[in-house]
Design a protein around this motif. Sequence first.
Motif, PDB file in Angstrom:
ATOM      1  N   LEU A   1       0.792   1.791  -5.976  1.00 45.53           N
ATOM      2  CA  LEU A   1      -0.125   0.815  -6.572  1.00 45.53           C
ATOM      3  C   LEU A   1       0.046   0.754  -8.081  1.00 45.53           C
ATOM      4  O   LEU A   1       0.116  -0.337  -8.668  1.00 45.53           O
ATOM      5  CB  LEU A   1      -1.568   1.190  -6.231  1.00 45.53           C
ATOM      6  CG  LEU A   1      -2.673   0.326  -6.850  1.00 45.53           C
ATOM      7  CD1 LEU A   1      -2.573  -1.117  -6.350  1.00 45.53           C
ATOM      8  CD2 LEU A   1      -4.048   0.905  -6.549  1.00 45.53           C
ATOM      9  N   ARG A   2       0.135   1.908  -8.728  1.00 50.59           N
ATOM     10  CA  ARG A   2       0.242   1.923 -10.189  1.00 50.59           C
ATOM     11  C   ARG A   2       1.539   1.292 -10.681  1.00 50.59           C
ATOM     12  O   ARG A   2       1.563   0.617 -11.720  1.00 50.59           O
ATOM     13  CB  ARG A   2       0.147   3.360 -10.711  1.00 50.59           C
ATOM     14  CG  ARG A   2      -1.212   4.004 -10.478  1.00 50.59           C
ATOM     15  CD  ARG A   2      -1.406   5.267 -11.299  1.00 50.59           C
ATOM     16  NE  ARG A   2      -0.303   6.193 -11.117  1.00 50.59           N
ATOM     17  CZ  ARG A   2       0.305   6.842 -12.113  1.00 50.59           C
ATOM     18  NH1 ARG A   2      -0.068   6.636 -13.352  1.00 50.59           N
ATOM     19  NH2 ARG A   2       1.273   7.700 -11.859  1.00 50.59           N
ATOM     20  N   LEU A   3       2.619   1.511  -9.944  1.00 46.90           N
ATOM     21  CA  LEU A   3       3.915   1.009 -10.385  1.00 46.90           C
ATOM     22  C   LEU A   3       4.192  -0.423  -9.931  1.00 46.90           C
ATOM     23  O   LEU A   3       4.834  -1.184 -10.655  1.00 46.90           O
ATOM     24  CB  LEU A   3       5.035   1.912  -9.858  1.00 46.90           C
ATOM     25  CG  LEU A   3       5.200   3.261 -10.552  1.00 46.90           C
ATOM     26  CD1 LEU A   3       6.242   4.101  -9.817  1.00 46.90           C
ATOM     27  CD2 LEU A   3       5.623   3.072 -12.010  1.00 46.90           C
ATOM     28  N   PHE A   4       3.736  -0.792  -8.739  1.00 48.94           N
ATOM     29  CA  PHE A   4       4.140  -2.064  -8.152  1.00 48.94           C
ATOM     30  C   PHE A   4       2.992  -3.029  -7.882  1.00 48.94           C
ATOM     31  O   PHE A   4       3.225  -4.161  -7.470  1.00 48.94           O
ATOM     32  CB  PHE A   4       4.908  -1.810  -6.847  1.00 48.94           C
ATOM     33  CG  PHE A   4       6.119  -0.940  -7.026  1.00 48.94           C
ATOM     34  CD1 PHE A   4       7.294  -1.470  -7.529  1.00 48.94           C
ATOM     35  CD2 PHE A   4       6.075   0.408  -6.720  1.00 48.94           C
ATOM     36  CE1 PHE A   4       8.417  -0.667  -7.706  1.00 48.94           C
ATOM     37  CE2 PHE A   4       7.188   1.222  -6.891  1.00 48.94           C
ATOM     38  CZ  PHE A   4       8.365   0.685  -7.390  1.00 48.94           C
ATOM     39  N   GLY A   5       1.752  -2.594  -8.106  1.00 49.09           N
ATOM     40  CA  GLY A   5       0.607  -3.454  -7.873  1.00 49.09           C
ATOM     41  C   GLY A   5       0.069  -4.031  -9.174  1.00 49.09           C
ATOM     42  O   GLY A   5       0.589  -3.762 -10.257  1.00 49.09           O
ATOM     43  N   PRO A   6      -1.000  -4.804  -9.095  1.00 47.59           N
ATOM     44  CA  PRO A   6      -1.605  -5.410 -10.288  1.00 47.59           C
ATOM     45  C   PRO A   6      -2.461  -4.410 -11.045  1.00 47.59           C
ATOM     46  O   PRO A   6      -2.894  -3.394 -10.500  1.00 47.59           O
ATOM     47  CB  PRO A   6      -2.466  -6.527  -9.703  1.00 47.59           C
ATOM     48  CG  PRO A   6      -2.893  -5.973  -8.377  1.00 47.59           C
ATOM     49  CD  PRO A   6      -1.717  -5.186  -7.863  1.00 47.59           C
ATOM     50  N   MET A   7      -2.705  -4.698 -12.300  1.00 47.55           N
ATOM     51  CA  MET A   7      -3.679  -3.916 -13.059  1.00 47.55           C
ATOM     52  C   MET A   7      -5.077  -4.178 -12.482  1.00 47.55           C
ATOM     53  O   MET A   7      -5.354  -5.282 -12.007  1.00 47.55           O
ATOM     54  CB  MET A   7      -3.657  -4.317 -14.532  1.00 47.55           C
ATOM     55  CG  MET A   7      -2.359  -3.962 -15.234  1.00 47.55           C
ATOM     56  SD  MET A   7      -2.097  -2.168 -15.305  1.00 47.55           S
ATOM     57  CE  MET A   7      -3.414  -1.677 -16.405  1.00 47.55           C
TER      58      MET A   7
END
Length: 349
Positions: A164-170
């Motif tokens: 999530l942190r690398l490939f998802g949205p803020m």
Amino acid sequence: MIRYTYKYSQGADKWIFLFCLFSLSFLTTSCNDWLDVSPAEDRKKTEIFSKADGFRNVLVGAYIRMKSTDLYGKEMMCETVENLAQHWNVRTSSSVEAYLNKYDYRAKEVENVMSKIYNNLFKVVADVNGLLGSVDNGVLGETDYNLIKGEALALRAFCHFDVLRLFGPMPTETNSDKILPYVKEVLNRPNAFLTYEQFTRELLNDIDEAAACLKKGADPILTNSIDDLNRASKLSDSFWGYRQMRMNYYAVCALKARVVLWMGDKAKALECARIVIDAKTPAGTAMFRLGTLNDCASGDKILSSEHIFNLKVNDITVSLGSGKTYQKTQSQLRSQLYESGTTDIRFVN
């Protein structure tokens, strides 16, 4: 499935692992779309999980995979993530480090390294999902059931959080779009993508269930000091020693603190962090504390008193070379990393 066997080296501070059979296959870069599983593979899976050692071996195998250079043995610790944070000045303009430093995600070199990270995070997820898919087969006793299930759920959450942190949205830029799969089963078809809200709900559910299992299973870290846990003679089952090197109860609480802080809930993050900060040994001393100069003088250069969860990697190498220098000045580091008036030895020294 992956199958591992293990041996514990009595009197040593490490596990000796022996690898056996089988490999994981990933067909897409978006999820773990498995090859069709043959009846023979089904039988092998049944054999693996017919004894408690099979569950233990697969769990150990997930930790071994996390130590690979494509994950926490390098890229997720001191290479790719450090370049994404722009910690290094990179002089070689055509290197992967330079492209990462500029957030040039279309560069082939960047696509390759990010694809490896993504795929290997989901391979760890597949390892523990194979275990979790059989954990209710009645083979495990109550202690093993709760501790193994708790660790597996926590590892699944840990890896999904980094996805999530690398490939998802803020968290401040979410909407109703489908972003990523939260993979909970070993399937022979692509996993459905979820919205940010759905993904984080699954993430927190895994963390909460993991904490409940570890507490119910009486995680040895709740009733022993770290020193005792690192001495096999103190435990009736040495497999549950070295809890700092595994996803123990306090590590799960710390993970939840990270997740809810990422999501913007500072009050809940503090509540979770307090469980770790206030943890005590049976003697009433702090379970975890900041390192001191005395620790360094005694040879404890990694300040192990601060470790809540770690992976031991002995052969890590970092490609600093002559092409990199640290980007931040000392004054920037002091202002950005430390509170005013702190006595932390990294600041003082």
